[in-house]
Design a protein around this motif. Structure first.
Motif, PDB file in Angstrom:
ATOM      1  N   LEU A 197       0.844  -1.197   0.000  1.00 51.40           N
ATOM      2  CA  LEU A 197       0.000   0.000   0.000  1.00 51.40           C
ATOM      3  C   LEU A 197       0.879   1.247   0.000  1.00 51.40           C
ATOM      4  O   LEU A 197       1.907   1.300   0.679  1.00 51.40           O
ATOM      5  N   THR A 198       0.439   2.258  -0.747  1.00 52.40           N
ATOM      6  CA  THR A 198       1.170   3.529  -0.784  1.00 52.40           C
ATOM      7  C   THR A 198       1.297   4.116   0.617  1.00 52.40           C
ATOM      8  O   THR A 198       0.369   4.031   1.425  1.00 52.40           O
ATOM      9  N   GLU A 199       2.435   4.713   0.897  1.00 53.70           N
ATOM     10  CA  GLU A 199       2.614   5.419   2.155  1.00 53.70           C
ATOM     11  C   GLU A 199       2.342   6.907   1.961  1.00 53.70           C
ATOM     12  O   GLU A 199       2.440   7.424   0.850  1.00 53.70           O
ATOM     13  N   CYS A 200       2.008   7.573   3.066  1.00 49.49           N
ATOM     14  CA  CYS A 200       1.728   9.008   3.026  1.00 49.49           C
ATOM     15  C   CYS A 200       2.665   9.752   3.962  1.00 49.49           C
ATOM     16  O   CYS A 200       3.103   9.221   4.983  1.00 49.49           O
ATOM     17  N   HIS A 201       2.942  11.001   3.619  1.00 46.19           N
ATOM     18  CA  HIS A 201       3.614  11.882   4.547  1.00 46.19           C
ATOM     19  C   HIS A 201       2.668  12.120   5.730  1.00 46.19           C
ATOM     20  O   HIS A 201       1.443  11.985   5.597  1.00 46.19           O
ATOM     21  N   PRO A 202       3.191  12.463   6.896  1.00 44.34           N
ATOM     22  CA  PRO A 202       2.333  12.613   8.078  1.00 44.34           C
ATOM     23  C   PRO A 202       1.338  13.774   7.969  1.00 44.34           C
ATOM     24  O   PRO A 202       1.666  14.834   7.445  1.00 44.34           O
ATOM     25  N   TYR A 203       0.146  13.543   8.466  1.00 42.95           N
ATOM     26  CA  TYR A 203      -0.893  14.568   8.491  1.00 42.95           C
ATOM     27  C   TYR A 203      -1.933  14.196   9.533  1.00 42.95           C
ATOM     28  O   TYR A 203      -1.992  13.049  10.004  1.00 42.95           O
ATOM     29  N   ASN A 204      -2.751  15.164   9.905  1.00 44.67           N
ATOM     30  CA  ASN A 204      -3.889  14.945  10.798  1.00 44.67           C
ATOM     31  C   ASN A 204      -5.171  15.367  10.105  1.00 44.67           C
ATOM     32  O   ASN A 204      -5.165  16.263   9.260  1.00 44.67           O
ATOM     33  N   ILE A 205      -6.256  14.713  10.482  1.00 39.46           N
ATOM     34  CA  ILE A 205      -7.602  15.147  10.074  1.00 39.46           C
ATOM     35  C   ILE A 205      -8.418  15.401  11.331  1.00 39.46           C
ATOM     36  O   ILE A 205      -8.386  14.611  12.279  1.00 39.46           O
ATOM     37  N   LEU A 206      -9.139  16.519  11.352  1.00 44.56           N
ATOM     38  CA  LEU A 206     -10.169  16.781  12.345  1.00 44.56           C
ATOM     39  C   LEU A 206     -11.501  16.793  11.619  1.00 44.56           C
ATOM     40  O   LEU A 206     -11.619  17.412  10.554  1.00 44.56           O
ATOM     41  N   LEU A 207     -12.501  16.137  12.191  1.00 42.37           N
ATOM     42  CA  LEU A 207     -13.795  16.003  11.522  1.00 42.37           C
ATOM     43  C   LEU A 207     -14.929  16.235  12.511  1.00 42.37           C
ATOM     44  O   LEU A 207     -14.971  15.628  13.586  1.00 42.37           O
ATOM     45  N   THR A 208     -15.847  17.155  12.154  1.00 39.35           N
ATOM     46  CA  THR A 208     -17.052  17.404  12.943  1.00 39.35           C
ATOM     47  C   THR A 208     -18.266  17.287  12.030  1.00 39.35           C
ATOM     48  O   THR A 208     -18.146  16.964  10.852  1.00 39.35           O
ATOM     49  N   GLN A 209     -19.441  17.560  12.580  1.00 41.09           N
ATOM     50  CA  GLN A 209     -20.656  17.554  11.760  1.00 41.09           C
ATOM     51  C   GLN A 209     -20.699  18.708  10.775  1.00 41.09           C
ATOM     52  O   GLN A 209     -21.526  18.705   9.859  1.00 41.09           O
ATOM     53  N   ARG A 210     -19.797  19.683  10.936  1.00 41.57           N
ATOM     54  CA  ARG A 210     -19.894  20.906  10.135  1.00 41.57           C
ATOM     55  C   ARG A 210     -18.696  21.159   9.224  1.00 41.57           C
ATOM     56  O   ARG A 210     -18.811  21.893   8.260  1.00 41.57           O
ATOM     57  N   TRP A 211     -17.552  20.536   9.548  1.00 38.57           N
ATOM     58  CA  TRP A 211     -16.357  20.821   8.761  1.00 38.57           C
ATOM     59  C   TRP A 211     -15.314  19.719   8.932  1.00 38.57           C
ATOM     60  O   TRP A 211     -15.360  18.937   9.885  1.00 38.57           O
ATOM     61  N   MET A 212     -14.368  19.689   7.978  1.00 34.91           N
ATOM     62  CA  MET A 212     -13.229  18.781   8.046  1.00 34.91           C
ATOM     63  C   MET A 212     -11.957  19.577   7.779  1.00 34.91           C
ATOM     64  O   MET A 212     -11.901  20.379   6.850  1.00 34.91           O
ATOM     65  N   LEU A 213     -10.944  19.356   8.619  1.00 35.96           N
ATOM     66  CA  LEU A 213      -9.669  20.057   8.518  1.00 35.96           C
ATOM     67  C   LEU A 213      -8.557  19.035   8.335  1.00 35.96           C
ATOM     68  O   LEU A 213      -8.497  18.038   9.065  1.00 35.96           O
ATOM     69  N   LEU A 214      -7.689  19.274   7.351  1.00 34.46           N
ATOM     70  CA  LEU A 214      -6.521  18.415   7.139  1.00 34.46           C
ATOM     71  C   LEU A 214      -5.258  19.246   7.307  1.00 34.46           C
ATOM     72  O   LEU A 214      -5.147  20.330   6.726  1.00 34.46           O
ATOM     73  N   ILE A 215      -4.310  18.750   8.121  1.00 32.66           N
ATOM     74  CA  ILE A 215      -3.095  19.501   8.459  1.00 32.66           C
ATOM     75  C   ILE A 215      -1.863  18.649   8.182  1.00 32.66           C
ATOM     76  O   ILE A 215      -1.689  17.598   8.821  1.00 32.66           O
ATOM     77  N   PRO A 216      -0.994  19.038   7.249  1.00 37.29           N
ATOM     78  CA  PRO A 216       0.285  18.333   7.076  1.00 37.29           C
ATOM     79  C   PRO A 216       1.162  18.531   8.310  1.00 37.29           C
ATOM     80  O   PRO A 216       1.141  19.599   8.919  1.00 37.29           O
ATOM     81  N   ARG A 217       1.945  17.510   8.663  1.00 37.54           N
ATOM     82  CA  ARG A 217       2.810  17.579   9.838  1.00 37.54           C
ATOM     83  C   ARG A 217       4.277  17.432   9.460  1.00 37.54           C
ATOM     84  O   ARG A 217       4.616  16.696   8.529  1.00 37.54           O
ATOM     85  N   THR A 218       5.141  18.100  10.213  1.00 34.76           N
ATOM     86  CA  THR A 218       6.577  17.993   9.972  1.00 34.76           C
ATOM     87  C   THR A 218       7.329  17.448  11.169  1.00 34.76           C
ATOM     88  O   THR A 218       8.437  16.943  11.027  1.00 34.76           O
ATOM     89  N   LYS A 219       6.753  17.565  12.358  1.00 36.07           N
ATOM     90  CA  LYS A 219       7.411  17.024  13.550  1.00 36.07           C
ATOM     91  C   LYS A 219       6.365  16.690  14.593  1.00 36.07           C
ATOM     92  O   LYS A 219       5.215  17.144  14.525  1.00 36.07           O
ATOM     93  N   ASN A 220       6.770  15.874  15.566  1.00 39.55           N
ATOM     94  CA  ASN A 220       5.845  15.468  16.605  1.00 39.55           C
ATOM     95  C   ASN A 220       6.307  15.874  17.998  1.00 39.55           C
ATOM     96  O   ASN A 220       5.746  15.436  18.988  1.00 39.55           O
TER      97      ASN A 220
END
Length: 263
Positions: A197-220
């Motif tokens: 399976l393809t790998e992805c660079h790190p990111y986060n998703i936030l999901l609510t009933q009203r919106w979805m946010l995707l954020i690329p990550r560079t460090k933890n």
């Protein structure tokens, strides 16, 4: 239904000691007009990261009866998080092992949205260790929480790279198509693969009933504090009051920007 069972099993788990919350009560720290939520972690964090726990995959059958909530479709199951950051803390897990760093599929979104039943529910996804994931078996998460950064998010004032989509109602197919578009436009696909399976660079998703946010990550990690997907809604977890003092001085939004990609 998922939440009703989640509350019932969480209460039993707290009483029996099987559920090991990672948090203390909420501390509210106001900064730049935003009331951030901070929790000081409990000793249960050491249990979570102990070798016997960290090397065990709890998302494969047979499931612990105290954690099992329900099956969702043919490919997913809903489980209770043994180490919740909010009680209850639900997990939508792939039945078969799929790497957390591989792209989400439509079935993931279809299962995930079934737990987003009202305005108080936040879904979040950590794609890999740099995005805050401690378990590499595919899972999406659900908690009930206030959303300190929601106004900032909806006004487009986040100081780091992100994608926001607003909608009137949840539609898994539309969310998935938008997700594919953003993954491509942000170049989050890698040339490498794992388990075919393809790998992805790190990111986060936030999901609510009203919106979805995707954020690329560079460090933890910034300083001694590790980042996590739920941080991007304004919730933080620190290991001590000293870490809290450091984070407050450093700045909550500055911390988030350092973990992401500055605009």
């Amino acid at each position: 239904m998922l939440w009703d069972i989640g509350y019932e099993k969480s209460n039993k788990g707290l009483a029996s000691g099987e559920l090991l919350p990672l948090i203390t009560s909420d501390l509210i720290i106001e900064q730049n007009g935003i009331e951030f939520i901070v929790n000081v972690e409990t000793e249960n964090m050491k249990v979570k990261h102990s070798p016997s726990v960290a090397t065990h995959d709890p998302f494969v059958s047979p499931y612990n009866p105290s954690a099992y909530i329900n099956t969702i479709g043919e490919q997913h199951v809903c489980l209770l998080n043994k180490f919740p950051i909010v009680v209850p803390h639900l997990l939508i897990c792939a039945k078969n092992y799929i790497p957390q760093t591989s792209p989400l599929v439509l079935k993931d979104f279809e299962a995930w949205v079934q737990g987003i039943t009202d305005d108080s529910v936040l879904g979040f996804f950590n794609s890999g260790a740099i995005a805050g994931s401690s378990q590499m078996h595919r899972h999406m998460q659900l908690i009930r929480t206030s959303l300190p950064l929601e106004k900032t998010i909806l006004q487009g004032l986040l100081p780091f790279k992100h994608d926001l989509i607003k909608f009137e109602y949840l539609n898994a197919a539309e969310l998935y198509q938008h997700y594919l578009s953003v993954m491509e436009s942000m170049r989050l696909y890698m040339t490498s693969s794992i388990n075919g399976l393809t790998e992805c660079h790190p990111y986060n998703i936030l999901l609510t009933q009203r919106w979805m946010l995707l954020i690329p990550r560079t460090k933890n990690q910034v300083g001694e504090i590790k980042g996590h997907g739920v941080n991007f809604i304004g919730r933080f977890l620190v290991s001590s009051t000293e870490q809290l003092e450091w984070l407050e001085k450093y700045g909550f939004e500055r911390f988030l920007t350092d973990c992401g990609v500055p605009k």
